[in-house]
Design a protein around this motif. Structure first.
Motif, PDB file in Angstrom:
ATOM      1  N   ARG A 382      10.507 -49.401  31.513  1.00 40.52           N
ATOM      2  CA  ARG A 382       9.243 -49.287  31.541  1.00 40.52           C
ATOM      3  C   ARG A 382       8.687 -48.803  33.093  1.00 40.52           C
ATOM      4  NH1 ARG A 382       5.920 -52.295  28.145  1.00 40.52           N
ATOM      5  NH2 ARG A 382       4.419 -52.748  29.710  1.00 40.52           N
ATOM      6  N   GLU A 383       9.189 -49.073  34.091  1.00 42.79           N
ATOM      7  CA  GLU A 383       8.904 -48.705  35.437  1.00 42.79           C
ATOM      8  C   GLU A 383       9.223 -46.969  35.606  1.00 42.79           C
ATOM      9  OE1 GLU A 383       7.113 -47.916  38.877  1.00 42.79           O
ATOM     10  OE2 GLU A 383       6.643 -49.742  37.594  1.00 42.79           O
ATOM     11  N   GLY A 384      10.583 -46.743  35.058  1.00 39.70           N
ATOM     12  CA  GLY A 384      10.938 -45.384  35.305  1.00 39.70           C
ATOM     13  C   GLY A 384      10.153 -44.486  34.252  1.00 39.70           C
ATOM     14  N   ALA A 385       9.747 -45.023  33.251  1.00 42.32           N
ATOM     15  CA  ALA A 385       8.749 -44.211  32.022  1.00 42.32           C
ATOM     16  C   ALA A 385       7.496 -44.139  32.734  1.00 42.32           C
ATOM     17  CB  ALA A 385       8.629 -44.980  30.960  1.00 42.32           C
ATOM     18  N   ARG A 386       7.076 -45.181  33.181  1.00 38.84           N
ATOM     19  CA  ARG A 386       5.519 -45.103  33.769  1.00 38.84           C
ATOM     20  C   ARG A 386       5.605 -43.854  34.993  1.00 38.84           C
ATOM     21  NH1 ARG A 386       2.045 -46.910  37.967  1.00 38.84           N
ATOM     22  NH2 ARG A 386       3.651 -47.524  39.139  1.00 38.84           N
ATOM     23  N   SER A 387       6.669 -43.864  35.776  1.00 35.89           N
ATOM     24  CA  SER A 387       6.637 -43.034  37.101  1.00 35.89           C
ATOM     25  C   SER A 387       6.747 -41.572  36.519  1.00 35.89           C
ATOM     26  CB  SER A 387       7.770 -43.376  38.011  1.00 35.89           C
ATOM     27  OG  SER A 387       8.084 -42.157  38.961  1.00 35.89           O
ATOM     28  N   CYS A 388       7.515 -41.208  35.188  1.00 39.77           N
ATOM     29  CA  CYS A 388       7.612 -39.966  34.894  1.00 39.77           C
ATOM     30  C   CYS A 388       6.271 -39.607  34.162  1.00 39.77           C
ATOM     31  CB  CYS A 388       8.829 -39.900  33.879  1.00 39.77           C
ATOM     32  SG  CYS A 388      10.538 -40.108  34.726  1.00 39.77           S
ATOM     33  N   TYR A 389       5.767 -40.341  33.455  1.00 40.68           N
ATOM     34  CA  TYR A 389       4.374 -40.218  32.888  1.00 40.68           C
ATOM     35  C   TYR A 389       3.377 -39.715  33.806  1.00 40.68           C
ATOM     36  CZ  TYR A 389       5.645 -41.982  28.038  1.00 40.68           C
ATOM     37  OH  TYR A 389       5.848 -42.028  26.930  1.00 40.68           O
ATOM     38  N   LEU A 390       3.474 -40.386  34.924  1.00 41.07           N
ATOM     39  CA  LEU A 390       2.613 -39.998  35.944  1.00 41.07           C
ATOM     40  C   LEU A 390       2.822 -38.731  36.608  1.00 41.07           C
ATOM     41  CD1 LEU A 390       2.035 -43.189  37.806  1.00 41.07           C
ATOM     42  CD2 LEU A 390       0.302 -42.141  36.276  1.00 41.07           C
ATOM     43  N   THR A 391       4.201 -38.417  36.807  1.00 42.59           N
ATOM     44  CA  THR A 391       4.653 -37.180  37.199  1.00 42.59           C
ATOM     45  C   THR A 391       4.247 -36.027  36.380  1.00 42.59           C
ATOM     46  OG1 THR A 391       6.515 -37.992  38.695  1.00 42.59           O
ATOM     47  CG2 THR A 391       6.570 -35.524  37.971  1.00 42.59           C
ATOM     48  N   ALA A 392       4.427 -36.089  35.154  1.00 43.63           N
ATOM     49  CA  ALA A 392       4.050 -35.250  34.026  1.00 43.63           C
ATOM     50  C   ALA A 392       2.558 -34.999  34.137  1.00 43.63           C
ATOM     51  CB  ALA A 392       4.424 -35.657  32.631  1.00 43.63           C
ATOM     52  N   TYR A 404      -3.741 -38.024  28.152  1.00 45.42           N
ATOM     53  CA  TYR A 404      -2.902 -38.765  27.145  1.00 45.42           C
ATOM     54  C   TYR A 404      -1.652 -39.362  28.166  1.00 45.42           C
ATOM     55  CZ  TYR A 404       1.362 -39.309  24.045  1.00 45.42           C
ATOM     56  OH  TYR A 404       2.312 -39.672  23.360  1.00 45.42           O
ATOM     57  N   LEU A 405      -1.220 -38.607  29.012  1.00 44.11           N
ATOM     58  CA  LEU A 405      -0.014 -38.996  29.911  1.00 44.11           C
ATOM     59  C   LEU A 405      -0.446 -40.018  30.785  1.00 44.11           C
ATOM     60  CD1 LEU A 405       1.484 -35.575  30.735  1.00 44.11           C
ATOM     61  CD2 LEU A 405       2.671 -37.396  29.180  1.00 44.11           C
TER      62      LEU A 405
END
Length: 417
Positions: A382-392, A404-405
């Motif tokens: 979850r934490e890795g996904a959250r970080s990547c969503y914010l980068t995107a 959306y991201l």
């Protein structure tokens, strides 16, 4: 004055044929395009009041030819050759055929004009702009609005494109046999880019620009009529239809983006789905396989599933593996990774993404980080996904995608906010 919809559609269809006739006869693309635009403006102003003439194409050609001839007279008069130009008349071959005669040249002229607009001396951005202006019949203002640039900037881009074609020796003739395959491939690529920008706007507040997507479909239909045995043209049309069929379900009432897996498939455009599936099915059975056909086949597999849970991901994975061998590029790898994750588990998809971090074409593209975020979420990180969503979200220039991201990231915070 803006013409009524019926007249506007007619003018848009006739514009490339009128332009092709003038370029073929006079040879000056830039001057011919200006003359046709003036004729279109005259028609848009006059026809709603006087009615559409019996031969609308002939009317446009006649008016544009007079404008162009007048311009040539003025220019050549300064060179003391007015008498020669004044003797020039518009030959019968430029006028529309009789109502009971087959128009055998109009379609070929449209394709020749498309090839000229996609001249290899131009950048993709210039090819797109010139195609939309000369073949699509869009005004400079409409194209500028579609790509979120000032009208003066787009006018300069189109003007420079015409000048560059002239400097490169571009002529209104079908390309030489040795160049034909590559030049037609360039036409399809430009139409593909126009559609993509229409279906998923790369910048601004809108998810899509329906007018651009519709124009790409219309022009691709024209190409498939002209080249009925071209499997890639048919594949591209099928891909556009199957993709655009999802548009009614892509957004919520508030404009928010709805991912494919969450879309209400009953809202998909069933006529487009049926046409696209039938078209790609016929094409795969009779034409050499190409990248657009494979992408259309993938879209057809998605379309044939009534619910996202019923998607045949193994078949899609096999198609992406074939596509990556046939036409490798990082965007194909991104989609391949999603298919691998759905068919074999998220770690399989993440492994395919790893090499892309060193690929300059995509390393800073928001889609790489968005796909990685999705796969990390599937894997439970979850934490890795959250970080990547914010980068995107930081990297995208599309406001709906950004929202959306950010929402996806917010769902993964400990408090859900």
């Amino acid at each position: 004055m803006r013409p009524e919809n019926g007249t506007e559609d007619l003018l848009r269809r006739l514009a490339p044929r009128a332009l092709a006739a003038l370029v073929r006869h006079y040879g000056n693309f830039e001057a011919a395009e200006d003359a046709v635009q003036e004729a279109l403006l005259a028609a848009a102003t006059q026809w709603p009041g006087t009615g559409v003439p019996e031969s609308p194409l002939g009317w446009l050609i006649r008016v544009a030819s007079r404008r162009l001839t007048d311009e040539l007279r003025s220019e050549l008069a300064r060179r003391r050759r007015e008498a020669t130009v004044a003797a020039r008349s518009v030959p019968d071959e430029l006028f529309a055929p009789a109502a009971d005669a087959a128009d055998l040249r109009g379609a070929d002229d449209t394709l020749t004009l498309l090839v000229l607009c996609c001249h290899p001396s131009l950048t993709p951005a210039s090819q797109i702009a010139l195609t939309l202006r000369a073949v699509g019949g869009l005004t400079t203002a409409e194209i500028a609005r579609a790509f979120l640039v000032p009208e003066a900037t787009m006018a300069q881009r189109i003007s420079r494109a015409k000048q560059r074609i002239r400097a490169a020796g571009g002529r209104f003739h079908p390309p030489p046999e040795a160049e034909r395959t590559e030049r037609f491939r360039a036409v399809l690529h430009v139409l593909y880019l126009i559609f993509n920008e229409g279906y998923t706007a790369t910048a601004g507040p809108e998810v899509h620009r329906a007018d651009l997507a519709a124009e790409a479909i219309r022009l691709t239909r024209t190409v498939t009529r002209i080249r009925p045995d071209d499997g890639e043209a048919a594949g591209l049309l099928a891909l556009m239809l199957l993709t655009d069929a999802r548009r009614p379900a892509r957004t919520r009432p508030d404009g928010g983006l709805v991912p494919l897996a969450e879309q209400d498939r009953s809202r998909w455009n069933r006529a487009y789905v049926d046409e696209g599936v039938a078209l790609i099915t016929r094409t795969l059975s009779r034409a050499p396989l190409g990248p657009y056909q494979l992408q259309a086949a993938i879209a057809a597999v998605h379309a044939e599933a009534d619910r996202a849970e019923e998607t045949d991901w193994r078949q899609i994975l096999a198609l992406y593996q074939l596509l990556e061998r046939l036409a490798p590029n990082p965007m194909v790898t991104l989609n391949h990774a999603v298919a691998a994750a759905m068919a074999q588990g998220p770690q399989a998809g993440l492994a395919l993404l790893a090499p892309l971090d060193a690929d300059n074409r995509v390393a800073r593209h928001h889609r790489l980080h968005a796909v990685r975020a999705h796969l990390l979420e599937l894997a439970g990180d979850r934490e890795g996904a959250r970080s990547c969503y914010l980068t995107a979200a930081r990297l995208t220039t599309s406001l709906p995608e950004q929202e959306y991201l950010q929402n996806r990231a917010a769902r993964l915070t400990p408090d859900g906010r």
